[in-house]
Design an enzyme around this catalytic site. Structure first.
Site, PDB file in Angstrom:
ATOM      1  N   TYR A   1      23.357  22.712  39.527  1.00  0.00           N
ATOM      2  CA  TYR A   1      23.803  23.748  38.574  1.00  0.00           C
ATOM      3  C   TYR A   1      22.947  24.126  37.522  1.00  0.00           C
ATOM      4  O   TYR A   1      22.851  25.183  36.945  1.00  0.00           O
ATOM      5  CB  TYR A   1      25.248  23.419  38.100  1.00  0.00           C
TER       6      TYR A   1
ATOM      7  N   LYS B   1      24.106  11.885  49.634  1.00  0.00           N
ATOM      8  CA  LYS B   1      23.561  12.218  50.930  1.00  0.00           C
ATOM      9  C   LYS B   1      22.098  11.717  51.001  1.00  0.00           C
ATOM     10  O   LYS B   1      21.214  12.212  51.135  1.00  0.00           O
ATOM     11  CB  LYS B   1      23.276  13.870  50.582  1.00  0.00           C
TER      12      LYS B   1
ATOM     13  N   ASP C   1      29.100  14.249  53.877  1.00  0.00           N
ATOM     14  CA  ASP C   1      30.005  14.936  55.018  1.00  0.00           C
ATOM     15  C   ASP C   1      30.725  14.220  55.630  1.00  0.00           C
ATOM     16  O   ASP C   1      31.987  14.414  55.910  1.00  0.00           O
ATOM     17  CB  ASP C   1      28.973  15.451  56.147  1.00  0.00           C
TER      18      ASP C   1
ATOM     19  N   ASP D   1      32.426  19.031  43.038  1.00  0.00           N
ATOM     20  CA  ASP D   1      32.729  20.206  43.104  1.00  0.00           C
ATOM     21  C   ASP D   1      33.549  20.521  44.394  1.00  0.00           C
ATOM     22  O   ASP D   1      34.732  21.043  44.403  1.00  0.00           O
ATOM     23  CB  ASP D   1      31.623  21.447  42.956  1.00  0.00           C
TER      24      ASP D   1
ATOM     25  N   ASP E   1      37.960  20.154  45.162  1.00  0.00           N
ATOM     26  CA  ASP E   1      39.071  21.266  45.881  1.00  0.00           C
ATOM     27  C   ASP E   1      39.675  20.631  47.070  1.00  0.00           C
ATOM     28  O   ASP E   1      40.704  20.905  47.314  1.00  0.00           O
ATOM     29  CB  ASP E   1      38.186  22.506  45.924  1.00  0.00           C
TER      30      ASP E   1
END
Ligand code: NAD
Length: 369
Positions: free
Chosen positions: A142, A192, A224, A248, A252
């Site tokens: 970001y 990852k 994942d 992020d 959610d």
């Protein structure tokens, strides 16, 4: 008796509505536990844009910096929704996070058994779910540069950059490990590392730091796989710690386990004192819900549970935080629901303000016993 400065930033839409209910609870905690809260209300988001032309003024930021904690509602709405505007309501949140040095976002997800029927997942999968996702807030893709678009002979191109320093990884990982120590002593470190260099550095540092916490069990998961396990075996997680982008998405996903946006609080924390407390910003995970504003339909529980997080993480008032959380659980157990969570046939549907008062009464009753 303890004295605390608290900045109140209700914001826009249903922000002020749910905030009113949180204040009922805060005033009761102050009175019943003999504390003194000095409360200062400030304008943020759209309300601030209308009044001052910006989403966050320097004065408001100074008030927040001088406080022990910031309680935040939600900002935004159709009135300020022009995506190309240079002044936007969410700049208030970003400005506060940056200005207060808040780098760790904590999102607890506890599924109350009474709410099983309201979740998209099966009861046997949800049973025992009580986890916290710790997300890095101030670095990663970001904020990395270069971040740009251009066009060449092969068409439109774009680049984003993931950049992290050792220090940024270390401080967020320590938040995760410290938190696990106060809970069930398990950390799931998410990366990852099979693909990304930043993730390989993350895993290296996570492994080094874990040596300082021999009492905490560590599990490394690829992001994942973590996304899959969150749905398959959510009860196996205690503390999940990860970088900004992965956090992020996972926060959610995790929030859906509990059934509704209106149930989930969050904390954004900066540097901690030795006793574990420090300045923080506390807010529900939901937005301003323009579709239900002014109708008494908003669920105030996420905002009320944000007060509990503030009591715990900024004010160091653990018993008071638990009193709020237990009161919320009791009201739910009694069958009271706002419309967003009124799935079951047994529910007694109540308004925003009735829900706030019910929680408040439970706190009062428990303290007087
Ligand atoms: P939203 O969270 O406001 O609403 C999504 C859906 O959930 C809506 O149907 C809404 O009615 C419902 N909902 C949300 N909170 C609820 C509550 N407490 N009780 C009952 N139902 C609730 O998300 P959105 O619609 O994508 O965004 C609306 C506005 O809020 C936008 O302007 C957005 O930018 C802003 N927003 C702000 C924040 C923040 O301040 N942190 C976060 C997300 C969205």
């Amino acid at each position: 008796m303890a004295f605390f400065n608290i900045a109140l930033a209700p914001g826009d839409g249903i922000g002020p509505e749910v905030f009113e209910e949180a204040l009922k609870v805060l005033h009761s905690i102050e009175r019943l536990y003999s504390h003194e809260f000095s409360l200062k209300e400030v304008l943020v988001g759209g309300a601030s844009i209308d009044e001052t032309g910006v989403a966050l003024t320097d004065e408001v930021l100074d008030t927040a910096i001088a406080s022990n904690a910031v309680l935040f509602g939600a900002v935004g709405g159709p009135k300020w929704d022009n995506p190309s505007a240079s002044v936007r309501p969410e700049q208030a949140i970003l400005g506060l996070r940056k200005g207060l040095g808040l780098f760790a976002n904590l999102r607890p997800v506890r599924v109350n058994p009474i709410m099983f029927e309201d979740s998209a997942l099966k009861r046997e999968v949800l049973e025992g779910t009580d986890l916290v996702v710790v997300r890095e807030l101030t670095g990663g893709v970001y904020f990395g540069r270069p971040q740009k678009r251009w066009t060449n002979s092969r068409g439109r191109q774009a680049v984003d950059t993931v950049r992290y320093s050792e220090k940024e990884f270390e401080r967020i990982l320590r938040v995760g490990f410290e938190l696990a120590r106060s809970r069930r002593k398990k950390v799931t470190s998410v990366d990852k590392a099979n693909i990304l260099e930043t993730s390989r550095l993350w895993r290296e540092i996570a492994t080094e730091i874990s040596e300082d916490y021999p009492d905490v069990e560590v599990e490394h998961l690829l992001v994942d796989a973590c996304a899959m396990h969150l749905i398959r075996r959510p009860a196996d997680f205690d503390v999940i710690v990860t970088e900004n982008l992965f956090g992020d998405i996972l926060t959610d996903e995790a929030s859906m386990l509990a059934g509704s946006m209106g149930m989930l609080p969050s904390a954004s924390l900066g540097r901690r004192r030795k006793n574990g407390t420090g300045l923080g910003l506390y807010e529900p995970i939901h937005g301003t819900a323009p579709d239900i504003v002014g109708q008494g339909l908003a669920n105030p529980l996420a905002m009320i549970l944000s007060v509990a997080l503030m009591l715990r993480y900024s004010l160091g008032l653990e018993s008071e935080a638990e009193a709020v959380e237990v009161a919320v659980e009791k009201v739910i157990a009694d069958g009271y629901r706002t419309a967003d969570i009124a799935g079951g046939v047994q529910s007694k549907v109540v308004s925003t303000s009735q829900m706030g008062s019910l929680v408040d009464e439970k706190i009062e009753l428990a303290r007087k016993k």
